[in-house]
Design an enzyme around this catalytic site. Structure first.
Site, short mmCIF file in Angstrom:
data_model
loop_
_atom_site.label_atom_id
_atom_site.label_comp_id
_atom_site.label_asym_id
_atom_site.label_seq_id
_atom_site.Cartn_x
_atom_site.Cartn_y
_atom_site.Cartn_z
N GLY A 11 0.84 -1.19 0.00
CA GLY A 11 0.00 0.00 0.00
C GLY A 11 0.88 1.24 0.00
O GLY A 11 2.09 1.17 -0.29
N ALA A 12 0.27 2.37 0.35
CA ALA A 12 1.01 3.64 0.31
C ALA A 12 2.27 3.58 1.16
O ALA A 12 3.33 4.07 0.75
CB ALA A 12 0.11 4.78 0.80
N ALA A 43 -9.18 4.36 -0.79
CA ALA A 43 -9.35 5.67 -0.15
C ALA A 43 -10.09 6.62 -1.09
O ALA A 43 -9.79 6.69 -2.28
CB ALA A 43 -7.99 6.24 0.23
N GLU A 111 -13.62 17.54 5.47
CA GLU A 111 -14.31 16.41 6.09
C GLU A 111 -14.51 16.70 7.58
O GLU A 111 -14.10 17.75 8.08
CB GLU A 111 -13.49 15.12 5.89
CG GLU A 111 -13.38 14.72 4.43
CD GLU A 111 -12.59 13.42 4.22
OE1 GLU A 111 -13.00 12.38 4.73
OE2 GLU A 111 -11.56 13.48 3.55
N HIS A 239 -16.54 4.14 10.47
CA HIS A 239 -16.94 5.23 9.56
C HIS A 239 -18.45 5.36 9.63
O HIS A 239 -19.17 4.36 9.54
CB HIS A 239 -16.49 4.91 8.13
CG HIS A 239 -16.48 6.13 7.25
ND1 HIS A 239 -17.64 6.76 6.86
CD2 HIS A 239 -15.46 6.84 6.72
CE1 HIS A 239 -17.33 7.81 6.10
NE2 HIS A 239 -16.01 7.88 6.01
N ARG A 286 -15.68 11.98 13.58
CA ARG A 286 -16.22 10.68 13.20
C ARG A 286 -16.76 9.86 14.37
O ARG A 286 -17.78 9.20 14.26
CB ARG A 286 -15.10 9.90 12.55
CG ARG A 286 -15.52 9.22 11.31
CD ARG A 286 -14.32 8.74 10.59
NE ARG A 286 -14.18 9.46 9.35
CZ ARG A 286 -13.25 9.17 8.45
NH1 ARG A 286 -12.37 8.23 8.68
NH2 ARG A 286 -13.21 9.85 7.33
N HIS A 347 -13.70 0.75 10.19
CA HIS A 347 -13.02 1.44 9.09
C HIS A 347 -11.51 1.54 9.28
O HIS A 347 -10.75 1.33 8.34
CB HIS A 347 -13.62 2.84 8.99
CG HIS A 347 -13.09 3.68 7.88
ND1 HIS A 347 -13.24 3.34 6.55
CD2 HIS A 347 -12.43 4.87 7.89
CE1 HIS A 347 -12.68 4.27 5.80
NE2 HIS A 347 -12.17 5.21 6.60
N GLU A 371 -1.05 1.98 8.49
CA GLU A 371 -2.13 1.63 9.43
C GLU A 371 -1.70 0.58 10.45
O GLU A 371 -2.29 0.47 11.53
CB GLU A 371 -3.36 1.17 8.63
CG GLU A 371 -4.61 1.20 9.47
CD GLU A 371 -5.89 1.07 8.67
OE1 GLU A 371 -5.91 1.41 7.47
OE2 GLU A 371 -6.90 0.63 9.26
N ARG A 382 -8.89 9.18 14.82
CA ARG A 382 -8.15 9.78 13.70
C ARG A 382 -8.95 10.87 13.01
O ARG A 382 -10.14 10.69 12.70
CB ARG A 382 -7.82 8.68 12.68
CG ARG A 382 -7.10 9.18 11.45
CD ARG A 382 -6.87 8.04 10.50
NE ARG A 382 -8.12 7.47 10.06
CZ ARG A 382 -8.63 7.59 8.83
NH1 ARG A 382 -7.96 8.26 7.91
NH2 ARG A 382 -9.75 7.03 8.52
#
Ligand code: FAD
Ligand code: SIN
Length: 519
Positions: A11-12, A43, A111, A239, A286, A347, A371, A382
């Site tokens: 991943g990233a 994402a 957001e 989420h 969130r 999430h 993560e 987060r």
């Protein structure tokens, strides 16, 4: 096999580390599926970075700290926020395209919990665009080898040399990993001077999650077994707005950026309700939003609430959220005219393997990124779109640190090959599927958005039975992906429950009704 840098996960976090470290030695990436099977690829909302006035570093730092509910490490917050613009430049250098306004500035999303518009994005497919660029750059790099369909089973330490090790053993070090080639079922001993665990999150410990099937907490479990320190595991972020579409896995996400764009949460009777829970209403942080939806759904015996974007210009909705529009249309919902049924879903794992500002774990020569790690950035909750940027900043920090160490680090000799004792049982697969379902039900029923001392105790008791049964099966079976993942998910679920039981307060994503929160 020997490699300078062994990176587990594509991943990233893993890919960024690989691109940076490859200037200093050979990098081997192992990943259990295709390269782009990862949370990064899903994402939507975007990636945080301060770009223009009136936004400032101080505002981003403040929003992150407030959202983290007093549990963030201020040094980690400073580091990520201030280094973010550099990482955005790197991403653009590797070919990532962010949406821009007609005058060439970045078009910025907003957001929940953000006081400013500061989220760079590519339509509603930001992760896929970042992953595409990283994958292309990695594939083109002569000093990076990618092994797809390779599953890391366990990390190698002094334990594999026959020594007794604990979480307090001085000089505990990582020498690489046992890796299962999923096409041949052979387990290879991969020795490395430096090992990086970047295996993403663990959403699949719950029945409903926005995470793809690869997110089974493998890295957190491996590091825990190797005796690394984990923390903040109780802070599992739900989420608020996954599409309510029973039977679909993973749960399709309706980005929070849609609320930043003006969408409103409504009860099934049409009532707006978020003003009863937070002054930022539908754009509350969130944890608050997910809990508010959970409370209303429980009180009314309903399975979903609605997200309403019908009052916005339909063309603007379609151009901002093409992927969501298409997905909803495919199940018969035209979001420019109809409300979207949504429900919370697991999430993001705010905790993980504890690391320093260089991404180093409590075990030498072992780094945890993205993560999988707990850097201290997120605290108890987060801030939306802070995770991709965290993955990049810490990948860069770790690459610098590891490159400085690599010249002085030798490969460890004497690690035995995997012991292939054991047989495959015909009934094994059925057991694994059944146990996985049970584990997900335990976590969803007793360790969800709202918990209690009793529910956590009950969860632990039930999980311990699954743990024993799974260990028994594991010890007499040849390693295979499903069983290893189940074992890892049980280990991660154990950490979530255990650390949740140790916390005697309600804070951020951990809400325990035995410690009700004021206000
Ligand atoms: P991942 O991208 O998940 O990569 C992990 C890799 O490890 C995968 O390649 C996986 O196959 C591999 N792997 C796992 N176990 C093993 C093993 N045993 N052996 C070998 N390989 C293994 N964050 C934001 O900042 N902004 C957003 O807009 C945003 N939107 C999101 C939307 C969705 C639907 C989801 C699910 C998450 C979102 N997030 C967002 C969170 C963010 O995407 C992730 O936290 C981040 O991408 C994690 O990156 P990573 O590199 O740590 O892990
Ligand atoms: C979203 O787009 O709502 C997800 C953003 C995140 O998880 O950071």
């Amino acid at each position: 096999m020997k490699t300078d840098f062994l990176v587990i996960g594509s991943g990233a976090a893993g890919l960024t580390f690989a691109l940076k470290a490859a200037a200093h030695g050979h990098v081997t990436i192992v990943t259990k599926g295709e390269m782009n099977e990862c949370n990064t690829n899903y994402a939507q909302g975007g990636i945080c970075s301060v770009t223009y006035e009136p936004d400032t570093f101080e505002k981003h730092i403040h929003d992150t700290l407030v959202c983290g509910a007093g549990k963030c490490d201020p040094a980690a917050v400073e580091l990520v926020v201030r280094r973010a613009p550099e990482m955005i430049r790197d991403l653009i250098g590797w070919g990532t395209r962010f949406d821009r306004t007609p005058d060439g500035r970045f078009e910025l999303n907003r957001e929940g919990g953000h006081s400013e518009h500061r989220i760079l994005h590519h339509e509603d497919l930001t992760g896929a665009e970042i992953e595409r660029a990283l994958v292309e750059a990695v594939r083109a790099h002569p000093d990076i080898t990618v092994l797809e369909h390779h599953f890391a089973v366990d990390l190698l330490t002094q334990h594999h040399l026959g020594e007794f090790v604990t979480r307090h053993t001085r000089g505990l070090a990582c020498f690489g990993a046992y890796v299962l080639d999923l096409r041949t079922n052979a387990v290879e001993t991969m020795l490395a001077r430096c090992t990086v665990v970047a295996t993403g999150g663990c959403g699949n410990i719950y029945s409903s999650t926005t995470n793809p099937v690869v997110a089974t907490g493998d890295g957190i479990a491996m590091c825990h077994r190797a005796k690394a320190i984990t923390e903040n595991m109780e802070f599992i972020q739900f989420h608020p707005t996954a599409l309510y579409h029973p039977g679909e896995k993973p749960n399709f996400l309706i980005t929070e950026a849609m609320r930043g764009f003006g969408a409103i949460l409504r009860l099934q009777n049409g009532e707006e309700f978020m003003d009863r829970y937070h002054p930022m209403k539908s754009l509350a942080p969130r944890d608050v939003t997910a809990r508010a939806i959970h409370t209303e759904m429980t009180r009314r015996g309903e399975d979903f609430v609605y997200l309403d974007v019908t009052h916005k210009d339909p063309d603007a909705v379609r151009s901002h959220f093409p992927n969501i529009c298409e997905k909803c249309l495919s199940i018969g919902i035209d979001i420019t005219r109809e409300w979207i049924p949504v429900t919370p879903a697991a999430h993001y794992c705010c905790g993980g393997v504890k690391v320093s500002t260089d991404g180093e774990t409590s075990i030498r020569r072992l780094y945890a990124l993205g993560e999988t790690s707990c850097t201290g950035l997120h605290g108890a909750n987060r801030l939306a779109s802070n995770s991709l940027i965290e993955a990049l900043v810490y990948a860069d920090q770790a690459a610098r640190h590891a490159s400085g160490q690599i010249g002085r680090t030798e490969f460890q000799e004497g690690i035995p090959d995997w012991d292939f004792e054991g047989t495959r049982h015909a009934e094994e697969m059925l057991m694994i599927i059944q146990s996985k379902r049970e584990m997900q039900q335990i976590m969803s029923n007793y360790v969800g958005i709202v918990r209690s001392n009793l529910s956590l105790k009950r969860a632990m008791r039930r999980l311990s039975i699954l743990f024993e049964e799974t260990e028994e099966l594991y010890n007499k079976t040849k390693p295979n992906r499903d069983l290893c993942e189940l074992r890892n998910m049980i280990a991660v679920a154990y950490l979530v429950i255990k650390q949740g039981r140790e916390l005697k307060e309600s804070v951020g994503c951990h809400y325990n009704t035995d410690y009700p929160k004021e206000g």
